[in-house]
Design a protein around this motif. Structure first.
Motif, PDB file in Angstrom:
ATOM      1  N   ARG A 106       7.960   4.982   0.199  1.00 49.91           N
ATOM      2  CA  ARG A 106       6.964   4.956   1.275  1.00 49.91           C
ATOM      3  C   ARG A 106       5.575   4.677   0.726  1.00 49.91           C
ATOM      4  O   ARG A 106       4.816   3.891   1.311  1.00 49.91           O
ATOM      5  CB  ARG A 106       6.962   6.274   2.053  1.00 49.91           C
ATOM      6  CG  ARG A 106       8.025   6.277   3.137  1.00 49.91           C
ATOM      7  CD  ARG A 106       7.925   7.520   3.981  1.00 49.91           C
ATOM      8  NE  ARG A 106       8.939   8.413   3.431  1.00 49.91           N
ATOM      9  CZ  ARG A 106       8.809   9.721   3.239  1.00 49.91           C
ATOM     10  NH1 ARG A 106       7.705  10.311   3.579  1.00 49.91           N
ATOM     11  NH2 ARG A 106       9.762  10.430   2.730  1.00 49.91           N
ATOM     12  N   TYR A 107       5.223   5.318  -0.369  1.00 50.09           N
ATOM     13  CA  TYR A 107       3.909   5.065  -0.977  1.00 50.09           C
ATOM     14  C   TYR A 107       3.789   3.619  -1.432  1.00 50.09           C
ATOM     15  O   TYR A 107       2.749   2.979  -1.264  1.00 50.09           O
ATOM     16  CB  TYR A 107       3.642   6.010  -2.153  1.00 50.09           C
ATOM     17  CG  TYR A 107       2.941   7.270  -1.719  1.00 50.09           C
ATOM     18  CD1 TYR A 107       1.565   7.284  -1.537  1.00 50.09           C
ATOM     19  CD2 TYR A 107       3.650   8.427  -1.467  1.00 50.09           C
ATOM     20  CE1 TYR A 107       0.919   8.432  -1.123  1.00 50.09           C
ATOM     21  CE2 TYR A 107       3.009   9.579  -1.055  1.00 50.09           C
ATOM     22  CZ  TYR A 107       1.643   9.576  -0.882  1.00 50.09           C
ATOM     23  OH  TYR A 107       1.014  10.709  -0.467  1.00 50.09           O
ATOM     24  N   GLN A 108       4.856   3.080  -2.019  1.00 45.41           N
ATOM     25  CA  GLN A 108       4.827   1.692  -2.483  1.00 45.41           C
ATOM     26  C   GLN A 108       4.676   0.735  -1.298  1.00 45.41           C
ATOM     27  O   GLN A 108       3.878  -0.198  -1.346  1.00 45.41           O
ATOM     28  CB  GLN A 108       6.099   1.357  -3.266  1.00 45.41           C
ATOM     29  CG  GLN A 108       6.081  -0.023  -3.883  1.00 45.41           C
ATOM     30  CD  GLN A 108       5.012  -0.175  -4.932  1.00 45.41           C
ATOM     31  OE1 GLN A 108       4.940   0.609  -5.857  1.00 45.41           O
ATOM     32  NE2 GLN A 108       4.171  -1.176  -4.794  1.00 45.41           N
ATOM     33  N   ASP A 109       5.428   0.995  -0.232  1.00 46.56           N
ATOM     34  CA  ASP A 109       5.323   0.155   0.967  1.00 46.56           C
ATOM     35  C   ASP A 109       3.913   0.205   1.560  1.00 46.56           C
ATOM     36  O   ASP A 109       3.344  -0.823   1.921  1.00 46.56           O
ATOM     37  CB  ASP A 109       6.335   0.594   2.031  1.00 46.56           C
ATOM     38  CG  ASP A 109       7.773   0.285   1.652  1.00 46.56           C
ATOM     39  OD1 ASP A 109       7.994  -0.519   0.716  1.00 46.56           O
ATOM     40  OD2 ASP A 109       8.684   0.869   2.272  1.00 46.56           O
ATOM     41  N   ALA A 110       3.357   1.411   1.642  1.00 44.64           N
ATOM     42  CA  ALA A 110       2.017   1.565   2.196  1.00 44.64           C
ATOM     43  C   ALA A 110       0.988   0.832   1.336  1.00 44.64           C
ATOM     44  O   ALA A 110       0.088   0.164   1.853  1.00 44.64           O
ATOM     45  CB  ALA A 110       1.662   3.045   2.307  1.00 44.64           C
ATOM     46  N   THR A 111       1.135   0.943   0.033  1.00 46.44           N
ATOM     47  CA  THR A 111       0.219   0.270  -0.881  1.00 46.44           C
ATOM     48  C   THR A 111       0.313  -1.245  -0.726  1.00 46.44           C
ATOM     49  O   THR A 111      -0.704  -1.942  -0.723  1.00 46.44           O
ATOM     50  CB  THR A 111       0.502   0.673  -2.339  1.00 46.44           C
ATOM     51  OG1 THR A 111       0.336   2.084  -2.449  1.00 46.44           O
ATOM     52  CG2 THR A 111      -0.427  -0.026  -3.302  1.00 46.44           C
ATOM     53  N   ASN A 112       1.521  -1.757  -0.585  1.00 50.34           N
ATOM     54  CA  ASN A 112       1.706  -3.202  -0.389  1.00 50.34           C
ATOM     55  C   ASN A 112       1.037  -3.672   0.895  1.00 50.34           C
ATOM     56  O   ASN A 112       0.390  -4.725   0.917  1.00 50.34           O
ATOM     57  CB  ASN A 112       3.188  -3.565  -0.382  1.00 50.34           C
ATOM     58  CG  ASN A 112       3.826  -3.450  -1.746  1.00 50.34           C
ATOM     59  OD1 ASN A 112       3.150  -3.466  -2.766  1.00 50.34           O
ATOM     60  ND2 ASN A 112       5.133  -3.313  -1.779  1.00 50.34           N
ATOM     61  N   ILE A 113       1.172  -2.904   1.964  1.00 56.41           N
ATOM     62  CA  ILE A 113       0.569  -3.270   3.251  1.00 56.41           C
ATOM     63  C   ILE A 113      -0.955  -3.281   3.134  1.00 56.41           C
ATOM     64  O   ILE A 113      -1.615  -4.222   3.577  1.00 56.41           O
ATOM     65  CB  ILE A 113       1.025  -2.295   4.363  1.00 56.41           C
ATOM     66  CG1 ILE A 113       2.507  -2.524   4.666  1.00 56.41           C
ATOM     67  CG2 ILE A 113       0.170  -2.451   5.618  1.00 56.41           C
ATOM     68  CD1 ILE A 113       3.139  -1.441   5.529  1.00 56.41           C
ATOM     69  N   VAL A 114      -1.512  -2.241   2.526  1.00 55.03           N
ATOM     70  CA  VAL A 114      -2.963  -2.169   2.359  1.00 55.03           C
ATOM     71  C   VAL A 114      -3.462  -3.300   1.484  1.00 55.03           C
ATOM     72  O   VAL A 114      -4.480  -3.954   1.785  1.00 55.03           O
ATOM     73  CB  VAL A 114      -3.371  -0.778   1.786  1.00 55.03           C
ATOM     74  CG1 VAL A 114      -4.837  -0.766   1.376  1.00 55.03           C
ATOM     75  CG2 VAL A 114      -3.077   0.308   2.786  1.00 55.03           C
ATOM     76  N   THR A 115      -2.758  -3.566   0.385  1.00 54.57           N
ATOM     77  CA  THR A 115      -3.163  -4.642  -0.528  1.00 54.57           C
ATOM     78  C   THR A 115      -3.165  -5.982   0.181  1.00 54.57           C
ATOM     79  O   THR A 115      -4.107  -6.762   0.056  1.00 54.57           O
ATOM     80  CB  THR A 115      -2.234  -4.689  -1.754  1.00 54.57           C
ATOM     81  OG1 THR A 115      -2.296  -3.429  -2.424  1.00 54.57           O
ATOM     82  CG2 THR A 115      -2.622  -5.795  -2.712  1.00 54.57           C
ATOM     83  N   LYS A 116      -2.114  -6.263   0.962  1.00 59.47           N
ATOM     84  CA  LYS A 116      -2.053  -7.519   1.710  1.00 59.47           C
ATOM     85  C   LYS A 116      -3.192  -7.626   2.720  1.00 59.47           C
ATOM     86  O   LYS A 116      -3.772  -8.693   2.910  1.00 59.47           O
ATOM     87  CB  LYS A 116      -0.708  -7.661   2.409  1.00 59.47           C
ATOM     88  CG  LYS A 116       0.433  -7.969   1.464  1.00 59.47           C
ATOM     89  CD  LYS A 116       1.750  -8.041   2.198  1.00 59.47           C
ATOM     90  CE  LYS A 116       2.892  -8.248   1.197  1.00 59.47           C
ATOM     91  NZ  LYS A 116       4.205  -8.200   1.849  1.00 59.47           N
ATOM     92  N   ALA A 117      -3.508  -6.508   3.372  1.00 60.63           N
ATOM     93  CA  ALA A 117      -4.591  -6.512   4.348  1.00 60.63           C
ATOM     94  C   ALA A 117      -5.931  -6.771   3.679  1.00 60.63           C
ATOM     95  O   ALA A 117      -6.755  -7.541   4.184  1.00 60.63           O
ATOM     96  CB  ALA A 117      -4.631  -5.183   5.096  1.00 60.63           C
ATOM     97  N   ILE A 118      -6.142  -6.184   2.516  1.00 60.18           N
ATOM     98  CA  ILE A 118      -7.399  -6.380   1.800  1.00 60.18           C
ATOM     99  C   ILE A 118      -7.509  -7.816   1.300  1.00 60.18           C
ATOM    100  O   ILE A 118      -8.535  -8.463   1.462  1.00 60.18           O
ATOM    101  CB  ILE A 118      -7.528  -5.378   0.631  1.00 60.18           C
ATOM    102  CG1 ILE A 118      -7.748  -3.972   1.185  1.00 60.18           C
ATOM    103  CG2 ILE A 118      -8.670  -5.766  -0.297  1.00 60.18           C
ATOM    104  CD1 ILE A 118      -7.660  -2.881   0.141  1.00 60.18           C
ATOM    105  N   VAL A 119      -6.454  -8.309   0.697  1.00 60.96           N
ATOM    106  CA  VAL A 119      -6.460  -9.668   0.163  1.00 60.96           C
ATOM    107  C   VAL A 119      -6.599 -10.674   1.304  1.00 60.96           C
ATOM    108  O   VAL A 119      -7.319 -11.668   1.186  1.00 60.96           O
ATOM    109  CB  VAL A 119      -5.177  -9.943  -0.671  1.00 60.96           C
ATOM    110  CG1 VAL A 119      -5.066 -11.408  -1.010  1.00 60.96           C
ATOM    111  CG2 VAL A 119      -5.193  -9.101  -1.935  1.00 60.96           C
ATOM    112  N   GLY A 120      -5.941 -10.417   2.424  1.00 61.38           N
ATOM    113  CA  GLY A 120      -6.020 -11.319   3.564  1.00 61.38           C
ATOM    114  C   GLY A 120      -7.373 -11.357   4.221  1.00 61.38           C
ATOM    115  O   GLY A 120      -7.746 -12.355   4.837  1.00 61.38           O
ATOM    116  N   SER A 121      -8.138 -10.280   4.085  1.00 60.79           N
ATOM    117  CA  SER A 121      -9.452 -10.227   4.747  1.00 60.79           C
ATOM    118  C   SER A 121     -10.555 -10.843   3.893  1.00 60.79           C
ATOM    119  O   SER A 121     -11.681 -10.965   4.352  1.00 60.79           O
ATOM    120  CB  SER A 121      -9.812  -8.780   5.072  1.00 60.79           C
ATOM    121  OG  SER A 121     -10.065  -8.051   3.884  1.00 60.79           O
TER     122      SER A 121
END
Length: 84
Positions: free
Chosen positions: A68-83
């Motif tokens: 769950r932590y890894q999934d959450a980190t991936n989602i946040v990272t993608k959101a940051i990189v995408g923005s």
């Protein structure tokens, strides 16, 4: 730019190389911090009675928690990189 603290006084520093080194160090620190946080939080959540070995339920809980932590980190990272 003259940093002086690196190499001989007055020596020019390759700013690109310095920036890459700083970014690499930051990435390494973030990864270490992430895994320390996961270990701490998942241990507190999953290990109810510490002993010499992990029960199967403890192992499953730790695995799910870390996933769950890894999934959450991936989602946040993608959101940051995408923005950016």
């Amino acid at each position: 730019m003259d940093f002086g603290a690196r190499g001989s006084p007055g020596e020019k520093v390759d700013e690109g190389a310095l920036m890459s080194e700083v970014q690499s160090t930051l990435r390494s620190q973030l990864v270490q911090e992430f895994y320390q946080t996961v270990r701490d939080k998942c241990f507190k959540l999953c290990i109810t009675s510490p002993g010499t070995s992990l029960s199967s339920s403890d192992q499953k809980c730790l695995s799910r928690c870390m996933d769950r932590y890894q999934d959450a980190t991936n989602i946040v990272t993608k959101a940051i990189v995408g923005s950016q």
